[in-house]
Scaffold this motif. Structure first.
Motif, PDB file in Angstrom:
ATOM      1  N   ALA A  35      39.526   2.792 101.266  1.00 54.25           N
ATOM      2  CA  ALA A  35      39.136   4.140 100.813  1.00 54.25           C
ATOM      3  C   ALA A  35      40.370   4.928 100.375  1.00 54.25           C
ATOM      4  CB  ALA A  35      38.405   4.876 101.933  1.00 54.25           C
ATOM      5  N   GLY A  39      41.340   6.550  96.698  1.00 54.22           N
ATOM      6  CA  GLY A  39      41.784   7.940  96.538  1.00 54.22           C
ATOM      7  C   GLY A  39      43.105   8.017  95.786  1.00 54.22           C
ATOM      8  N   ASN A  76      36.845  12.458 110.184  1.00 53.72           N
ATOM      9  CA  ASN A  76      36.772  11.003 110.399  1.00 53.72           C
ATOM     10  C   ASN A  76      38.185  10.453 110.633  1.00 53.72           C
ATOM     11  OD1 ASN A  76      38.006  10.835 107.897  1.00 53.72           O
ATOM     12  ND2 ASN A  76      36.129  10.324 106.811  1.00 53.72           N
ATOM     13  N   GLY A  77      38.300   9.128 110.683  1.00 55.41           N
ATOM     14  CA  GLY A  77      39.581   8.506 111.013  1.00 55.41           C
ATOM     15  C   GLY A  77      40.667   8.808 109.992  1.00 55.41           C
ATOM     16  N   LEU A 102      32.008   9.553 112.620  1.00 53.53           N
ATOM     17  CA  LEU A 102      32.587   8.354 112.017  1.00 53.53           C
ATOM     18  C   LEU A 102      31.558   7.498 111.312  1.00 53.53           C
ATOM     19  CD1 LEU A 102      34.989   7.294 114.902  1.00 53.53           C
ATOM     20  CD2 LEU A 102      35.430   8.809 112.973  1.00 53.53           C
ATOM     21  N   PHE A 103      32.009   6.879 110.245  1.00 50.14           N
ATOM     22  CA  PHE A 103      31.183   5.890 109.542  1.00 50.14           C
ATOM     23  C   PHE A 103      31.164   4.608 110.388  1.00 50.14           C
ATOM     24  CE2 PHE A 103      29.968   2.695 106.619  1.00 50.14           C
ATOM     25  CZ  PHE A 103      29.353   3.272 105.536  1.00 50.14           C
ATOM     26  N   HIS A 104      32.355   4.134 110.756  1.00 53.62           N
ATOM     27  CA  HIS A 104      32.475   2.911 111.555  1.00 53.62           C
ATOM     28  C   HIS A 104      32.640   3.374 113.005  1.00 53.62           C
ATOM     29  CE1 HIS A 104      33.085   0.948 107.705  1.00 53.62           C
ATOM     30  NE2 HIS A 104      33.941   1.906 107.434  1.00 53.62           N
ATOM     31  N   ARG A 109      36.949   4.646 119.252  1.00 50.40           N
ATOM     32  CA  ARG A 109      37.588   5.352 118.117  1.00 50.40           C
ATOM     33  C   ARG A 109      37.384   6.859 118.248  1.00 50.40           C
ATOM     34  NH1 ARG A 109      36.101   4.356 112.514  1.00 50.40           N
ATOM     35  NH2 ARG A 109      38.046   5.410 112.017  1.00 50.40           N
ATOM     36  N   LEU A 157      36.487  13.553 102.753  1.00 48.07           N
ATOM     37  CA  LEU A 157      36.296  12.095 102.620  1.00 48.07           C
ATOM     38  C   LEU A 157      34.991  11.596 103.223  1.00 48.07           C
ATOM     39  CD1 LEU A 157      39.439  12.640 102.432  1.00 48.07           C
ATOM     40  CD2 LEU A 157      39.756  10.411 103.439  1.00 48.07           C
ATOM     41  N   ASP A 177      37.132  15.295  97.891  1.00 49.54           N
ATOM     42  CA  ASP A 177      37.043  13.904  97.430  1.00 49.54           C
ATOM     43  C   ASP A 177      37.764  13.780  96.092  1.00 49.54           C
ATOM     44  OD1 ASP A 177      36.281  11.340  96.578  1.00 49.54           O
ATOM     45  OD2 ASP A 177      34.328  11.506  97.561  1.00 49.54           O
ATOM     46  N   LEU A 178      38.750  12.900  96.048  1.00 51.74           N
ATOM     47  CA  LEU A 178      39.513  12.724  94.800  1.00 51.74           C
ATOM     48  C   LEU A 178      38.698  12.038  93.716  1.00 51.74           C
ATOM     49  CD1 LEU A 178      42.955  11.835  96.370  1.00 51.74           C
ATOM     50  CD2 LEU A 178      42.629  13.550  94.575  1.00 51.74           C
ATOM     51  N   ASP A 194      40.715  17.066  95.130  1.00 49.48           N
ATOM     52  CA  ASP A 194      42.138  17.215  95.447  1.00 49.48           C
ATOM     53  C   ASP A 194      42.435  16.318  96.644  1.00 49.48           C
ATOM     54  OD1 ASP A 194      44.743  18.146  95.270  1.00 49.48           O
ATOM     55  OD2 ASP A 194      44.293  20.183  95.976  1.00 49.48           O
ATOM     56  N   GLU A 195      43.697  16.038  96.850  1.00 50.89           N
ATOM     57  CA  GLU A 195      44.084  15.212  98.001  1.00 50.89           C
ATOM     58  C   GLU A 195      43.943  16.062  99.276  1.00 50.89           C
ATOM     59  OE1 GLU A 195      45.833  12.773 100.793  1.00 50.89           O
ATOM     60  OE2 GLU A 195      46.753  14.698 100.310  1.00 50.89           O
ATOM     61  N   VAL A 196      43.466  15.424 100.346  1.00 48.29           N
ATOM     62  CA  VAL A 196      43.095  16.215 101.532  1.00 48.29           C
ATOM     63  C   VAL A 196      44.277  17.008 102.113  1.00 48.29           C
ATOM     64  CG1 VAL A 196      43.348  14.279 103.186  1.00 48.29           C
ATOM     65  CG2 VAL A 196      41.788  16.141 103.688  1.00 48.29           C
TER      66      VAL A 196
HETATM   67  O1  PTJ Z   1      36.835   6.766 109.938  1.00 49.62           O
HETATM   68  P1  PTJ Z   1      35.482   6.383 109.455  1.00 49.62           P
HETATM   69  O2  PTJ Z   1      34.927   5.203 110.204  1.00 49.62           O
HETATM   70  O3  PTJ Z   1      34.513   7.526 109.477  1.00 49.62           O
HETATM   71  O4  PTJ Z   1      35.603   5.904 107.922  1.00 49.62           O
HETATM   72  C1  PTJ Z   1      36.185   6.774 106.961  1.00 49.62           C
HETATM   73  C2  PTJ Z   1      36.029   6.209 105.535  1.00 49.62           C
HETATM   74  C3  PTJ Z   1      36.864   7.085 104.610  1.00 49.62           C
HETATM   75  C4  PTJ Z   1      36.535   4.772 105.502  1.00 49.62           C
HETATM   76  C5  PTJ Z   1      34.531   6.237 105.152  1.00 49.62           C
HETATM   77  O5  PTJ Z   1      34.023   7.542 105.249  1.00 49.62           O
HETATM   78  C6  PTJ Z   1      34.296   5.695 103.759  1.00 49.62           C
HETATM   79  O6  PTJ Z   1      34.062   4.503 103.559  1.00 49.62           O
HETATM   80  O7  PTJ Z   1      34.406   6.594 102.794  1.00 49.62           O
HETATM   81  P2  PTJ Z   1      34.174   6.253 101.225  1.00 49.62           P
HETATM   82  O8  PTJ Z   1      32.718   6.127 100.957  1.00 49.62           O
HETATM   83  O9  PTJ Z   1      35.095   5.167 100.783  1.00 49.62           O
HETATM   84  O10 PTJ Z   1      34.638   7.589 100.567  1.00 49.62           O
HETATM   85  C7  PTJ Z   1      35.923   8.082 100.708  1.00 49.62           C
HETATM   86  C8  PTJ Z   1      36.235   8.927  99.466  1.00 49.62           C
HETATM   87  O11 PTJ Z   1      37.401   9.656  99.746  1.00 49.62           O
HETATM   88  C9  PTJ Z   1      36.512   8.084  98.205  1.00 49.62           C
HETATM   89  O12 PTJ Z   1      35.756   8.622  97.126  1.00 49.62           O
HETATM   90  C10 PTJ Z   1      38.010   8.273  97.951  1.00 49.62           C
HETATM   91  O13 PTJ Z   1      38.289   8.365  96.574  1.00 49.62           O
HETATM   92  C11 PTJ Z   1      38.292   9.605  98.635  1.00 49.62           C
HETATM   93  N1  PTJ Z   1      39.628   9.696  99.202  1.00 49.62           N
HETATM   94  C12 PTJ Z   1      40.367   8.723  99.793  1.00 49.62           C
HETATM   95  N2  PTJ Z   1      41.530   9.202 100.239  1.00 49.62           N
HETATM   96  C13 PTJ Z   1      41.551  10.528  99.937  1.00 49.62           C
HETATM   97  C14 PTJ Z   1      40.328  10.852  99.278  1.00 49.62           C
HETATM   98  N3  PTJ Z   1      40.048  12.102  98.863  1.00 49.62           N
HETATM   99  C15 PTJ Z   1      40.966  13.070  99.137  1.00 49.62           C
HETATM  100  N4  PTJ Z   1      42.149  12.824  99.763  1.00 49.62           N
HETATM  101  C16 PTJ Z   1      42.474  11.587 100.189  1.00 49.62           C
HETATM  102  N5  PTJ Z   1      43.616  11.356 100.830  1.00 49.62           N
END
Ligand code: PTJ
Length: 244
Positions: A35, A39, A76-77, A102-104, A109, A157, A177-178, A194-196
């Motif tokens: 993820a 981003g 989340n994580g 959390l998703f996972h 955790r 995110l 969400d980027l 934007d970046e978090v």
């Molecule tokens: O910790 P958990 O178990 O809750 O899992 C967290 C993740 C992020 C793995 C889970 O929620 C997930 O799978 O998310 P997605 O569906 O991949 O969505 C994450 C979104 O965040 C994507 O569209 C990325 O482009 C975006 N992203 C990733 N890093 C950043 C971001 N947006 C802003 N700032 C970031 N640093």
């Protein structure tokens, strides 16, 4: 590994190292690295900076949090690993409840992420998670005093399904969400592209300076499509001139 400080991508490499370490500690899920990579790709396209459109979205988010009766920040994580301190600052000025979702999901955790947040000054909602969100998965688990009561929820995110379910529950959802094409970005009431770690301090800053008429004006009915289109226009502009 020691990252050379004069490496042109020093900051990005340090962040990756930190996230990899958090995976080893069981705070970030392995999927969280994927993820993060997605981003990073979108961050390249937007120029690794806060655009004017994102800044307006951050101001709008501040207004929405200010006018909320029961604001909640869902962490989340990845968010905890990248921005625990920034969450603490935002909680301080917004008075929002912070909960870990959390998703996972594993209880271990949740415990580790709660500890990381608390050691950075965040007050984390405790209690027993219940199946509050209409989803068949453990992502349904949330807290009655947090998400259960929330009118406005900030979800950095977030996963698209969960965002959609929160909207169906009548919640106002602010996403960071980027990726402006993600389901989360399109489902949210307001998306900050934007970046978090850049977005959170901007929201915190605006919370300290917004005046009442702006709060009313901005929080009225944010046009999410406008913000998504602005982000995509910016990416298109940059891509069109990338090799000039
Ligand atoms: O910790 P958990 O178990 O809750 O899992 C967290 C993740 C992020 C793995 C889970 O929620 C997930 O799978 O998310 P997605 O569906 O991949 O969505 C994450 C979104 O965040 C994507 O569209 C990325 O482009 C975006 N992203 C990733 N890093 C950043 C971001 N947006 C802003 N700032 C970031 N640093």
């Amino acid at each position: 590994m020691t990252i050379p400080t004069d490496h042109p991508r020093y900051r990005s490499l340090i962040v990756r190292e930190r996230l990899a370490e958090y995976v080893r500690e069981g705070i970030v899920s392995p999927e969280g690295l994927v993820a993060h990579g997605r981003g990073e790709a979108f961050d390249y396209m937007i120029g690794e900076r806060t655009t004017d459109g994102a800044l307006l979205a951050e101001k709008t988010a501040a207004a929405m949090l200010r006018s909320a009766q029961h604001p909640v920040i869902s962490v989340n994580g990845n968010t905890a690993a990248l921005a625990a301190f920034e969450i603490a600052r935002l909680q301080e000025v917004s008075g929002a409840i912070v909960e870990v979702n959390l998703f996972h999901r594993t209880e271990e955790r949740v415990r580790k992420i709660t500890h990381l947040l608390e050691s950075n000054g965040v007050t984390v909602l405790s209690g027993k998670a219940e199946r509050i969100i209409p989803l068949s998965h453990d992502r349904a688990l949330s807290y009655p005093e947090g998400t259960g009561k929330a009118d406005v929820i900030l979800v950095p995110l977030e996963d698209g399904d969960r965002c959609e379910a929160l909207r169906k529950m009548g919640k106002t959802v602010i996403a960071i969400d980027l990726n402006p094409l993600s389901r989360t970005a399109r489902m949210a009431s307001l998306t900050i592209v934007d970046e978090v770690t850049r977005a959170l301090p901007c929201i915190t800053g605006f919370l300290g300076t917004l005046r009442e008429p702006e709060v009313t004006e901005l929080s009225r009915a944010p046009d999410n499509n406008y913000f998504l289109k602005e982000a995509m226009k910016e990416m298109n502009r940059r891509l069109a001139h990338a090799l000039d």
